[in-house]
Design an enzyme around this catalytic site. Structure first.
Site, PDB file in Angstrom:
ATOM      1  N   LYS A 106       0.860  -1.190   0.000  1.00 32.38           N
ATOM      2  CA  LYS A 106       0.000   0.000   0.000  1.00 32.38           C
ATOM      3  C   LYS A 106       0.891   1.234   0.000  1.00 32.38           C
ATOM      4  O   LYS A 106       1.901   1.273   0.733  1.00 32.38           O
ATOM      5  CB  LYS A 106      -0.904  -0.020   1.236  1.00 32.38           C
ATOM      6  CG  LYS A 106      -1.973   1.071   1.266  1.00 32.38           C
ATOM      7  CD  LYS A 106      -2.890   0.893   2.484  1.00 32.38           C
ATOM      8  CE  LYS A 106      -4.014   1.917   2.517  1.00 32.38           C
ATOM      9  NZ  LYS A 106      -4.920   1.727   3.684  1.00 32.38           N
TER      10      LYS A 106
ATOM     11  N   SER B 272      -9.882   1.659   2.527  1.00 37.74           N
ATOM     12  CA  SER B 272      -9.024   2.445   1.685  1.00 37.74           C
ATOM     13  C   SER B 272      -7.944   1.643   0.947  1.00 37.74           C
ATOM     14  O   SER B 272      -7.364   2.152  -0.013  1.00 37.74           O
ATOM     15  CB  SER B 272      -8.338   3.521   2.523  1.00 37.74           C
ATOM     16  OG  SER B 272      -7.470   2.930   3.482  1.00 37.74           O
TER      17      SER B 272
ATOM     18  N   SER C 240     -10.072  -0.732   6.720  1.00 34.44           N
ATOM     19  CA  SER C 240      -9.461  -0.584   5.387  1.00 34.44           C
ATOM     20  C   SER C 240      -8.731  -1.798   4.843  1.00 34.44           C
ATOM     21  O   SER C 240      -8.342  -1.790   3.674  1.00 34.44           O
ATOM     22  CB  SER C 240      -8.497   0.597   5.382  1.00 34.44           C
ATOM     23  OG  SER C 240      -9.217   1.781   5.217  1.00 34.44           O
TER      24      SER C 240
HETATM   25  N1  GLN Z   1     -13.238   3.852   5.883  1.00 33.70           N
HETATM   26  C1  GLN Z   1     -12.763   4.286   7.167  1.00 33.70           C
HETATM   27  C2  GLN Z   1     -12.370   5.739   7.078  1.00 33.70           C
HETATM   28  O1  GLN Z   1     -12.610   6.316   6.081  1.00 33.70           O
HETATM   29  C3  GLN Z   1     -11.596   3.437   7.591  1.00 33.70           C
HETATM   30  C4  GLN Z   1     -10.363   3.792   6.871  1.00 33.70           C
HETATM   31  C5  GLN Z   1      -9.177   2.969   7.274  1.00 33.70           C
HETATM   32  O2  GLN Z   1      -9.306   1.929   7.925  1.00 33.70           O
HETATM   33  N2  GLN Z   1      -8.008   3.472   6.934  1.00 33.70           N
HETATM   34  O3  GLN Z   1     -11.854   6.310   7.983  1.00 33.70           O
END
Ligand code: GLN
Length: 477
Positions: A77, A152, A176
């Site tokens: 990532k 994400s 994410s």
């Molecule tokens: N979708 C969640 C957010 O937007 C979690 C994101 C993540 O785990 N990095 O914060």
């Protein structure tokens, strides 16, 4: 074609029956064929990967053992620091920035013989659930290019699902890793907070962030965590104690394992997803587990508490992007104007929204009412889980309330997007481990994931349940 698992690749390369270079070329050929449609990567590191694979083959030829991930192509990532290689967080803000060091997880993968093939796309600074918030355009779901891969870590999930890499790493602050794993039909694990070093992971919300794997099989995830896990002197929040091997843990079946059903779980899962969850309970019961009812009353407050705590930490962490120290600078009349112009130009809409939410929650006069109260709710959530784990070894929930959704269907409504993580967020607040395992398909034949949760350092039990679900689905091992 069933792709070779990471374990099969490493075994072949170590034995000299498989060349790391050939394995890499197979993956690069798939990237050539489909990456322009999928857009899993911000950067494909073709030259570096070829050099690394050649070095692995040379080591084997010289009689040396490159390690348990010998020749395994891995995608990273793009919020993990890679020495001298651009690390963008899919933000314009880090334009041109090259980290002066590698993340610990990146170093441990390389030391185990893995071959890094590229940096994967994400929602900007890991804020989002669809990868639509990337400054470089979205990643598409390899199962259906008109749909999101989740987020994400959408690029990391898609890279594994499309066969661009054998395995990948993502980060999980509120879901994410698990949500994109579910939407792309792969295994994804968020370990206990502190299981994996965060050194070199660009911070979003430091008290929640964890690195974890995406893989095709449960055993591959166990192997990756055995490699990247463990104490790191460079991360004071990493857990000092040595953890038992998860590859050993999954040798044990689920006879007698207590699997909890949360009776007061927030509603909202689509019927096709709910059906797969029931099938998962049935499969574990048939494999010898006992199903018990538990309550986690504060579970439903998770989302609200998270959207105070995570933005508060983000507003503090992202203060470092000031046009002076990293990446982008937009010149203006004076220093203050330069800060403002840089941050407006460098951060996308969602990141700006989080910074404003967090700054507000932390400001004098509101701190106790918002941030302080959210911390108390966080404690309640952890306490409720701990009570539930007196009766159950693991809990089962849906990972995502829906299968992969079409592009644009939630991007105009932040709250609808936030609801994607209603089942994943509470475990981050508690610091507990959780993972998503593919468990069949739902609407339109799209993948559905089941989430397995466990208490602090409950990874061995969690992995045993995951392996049993995988066996029930007939994934070969
Ligand atoms: N979708 C969640 C957010 O937007 C979690 C994101 C993540 O785990 N990095 O914060």
């Amino acid at each position: 074609m069933t792709p070779r698992t990471a374990i099969q690749i490493a075994a072949g390369v170590r034995a000299g029956t498989l060349k790391a270079a050939d394995v890499l070329e197979e993956h690069l050929a798939r990237i050539d064929a489909r990456e322009s449609d999928v857009h899993a990567f911000n950067l494909v590191m073709t030259d570096q990967a070829r050099a690394a694979a050649a070095a692995i083959d040379a080591a084997v030829a010289a009689g040396n053992d490159p390690g348990p991930l010998a020749g395994v192509p891995v995608a990273l990532k793009d919020n993990m620091c890679t020495h001298g290689i651009p690390t963008t967080c899919s933000s314009k803000m880090l334009q041109g920035w090259k980290p002066p060091y590698d993340a610990t997880a990146v170093i441990r993968l390389a030391a185990a013989g893995a071959v890094a093939v590229g940096k994967t796309n994400l929602d900007e600074f890991a804020m989002g659930s669809s990868t639509e918030n990337s400054a470089f355009g979205p990643t598409r779901n390899p199962h259906d290019l008109s749909r999101v891969p989740g987020g994400s870590s959408g690029g990391s999930a898609a890279a594994v699902a499309a066969g661009f890499a054998s395995v990948s790493l993502g980060s999980d602050t509120g879901g994410s890793i698990r949500q994109p794993a579910a939407l792309c039909g792969v295994v994804g694990v968020k370990p206990t907070y502190g299981y994996v070093s965060r050194y070199g992971l660009v911070a979003f919300a430091s008290s929640l962030d964890q690195i974890g794997p995406f893989t095709h099989t449960v055993e591959d995830s166990a192997l990756l965590l055995d490699v990247i896990g463990g104490h790191d002197i460079l991360d004071s929040t990493s857990i000092p104690a040595r953890q038992p091997s998860l590859r050993d843990a999954i040798k044990q079946d689920v006879t007698g394992l207590r699997v909890g059903r949360i009776t007061d779980l927030p509603e909202g899962a689509d019927p096709d997803v709910a059906e797969r969850l029931e099938a998962a309970f049935d499969a574990l019961r048939a494999a010898g587990a006992t199903i018990v009812d538990v309550q986690v009353p504060a579970f439903s407050y998770g989302l609200t508490a998270y959207y105070l705590i995570a933005p508060a930490e983000a507003s503090s962490n992202l203060a470092r992007y000031d046009g002076v120290r990293y990446g982008l600078r937009v010149n203006a009349a004076d220093t203050n104007a330069m800060y403002g112009a840089t941050r407006v130009a460098g951060f996308g809409e969602e990141v700006q929204r989080r910074i404003m939410l967090g700054t507000y929650a932390l400001s004098a006069g509101y701190y106790d009412a918002y941030y302080g109260k959210a911390l108390k709710v966080r404690r309640l959530i952890a306490d409720d889980f701990d009570r539930a784990y007196q009766h159950a070894d693991v809990l089962l929930t849906p990972t995502s309330p829906t299968v992969a959704f079409p592009f644009g269907s939630k991007s105009d409504n932040p709250f609808a997007m936030y609801l994607c993580d209603v089942y994943t967020i509470p475990t981050n607040l508690a610091g507990h481990p959780a993972m998503s395992v593919p468990f069949g398909t739902g609407a339109e034949g799209l993948p559905v994931g089941v989430q397995i949760l466990a208490g602090t350092l409950g990874e061995p039990q969690m992995f045993r349940a995951a392996a049993a679900l995988e066996r029930a689905m007939g994934v070969s091992k």
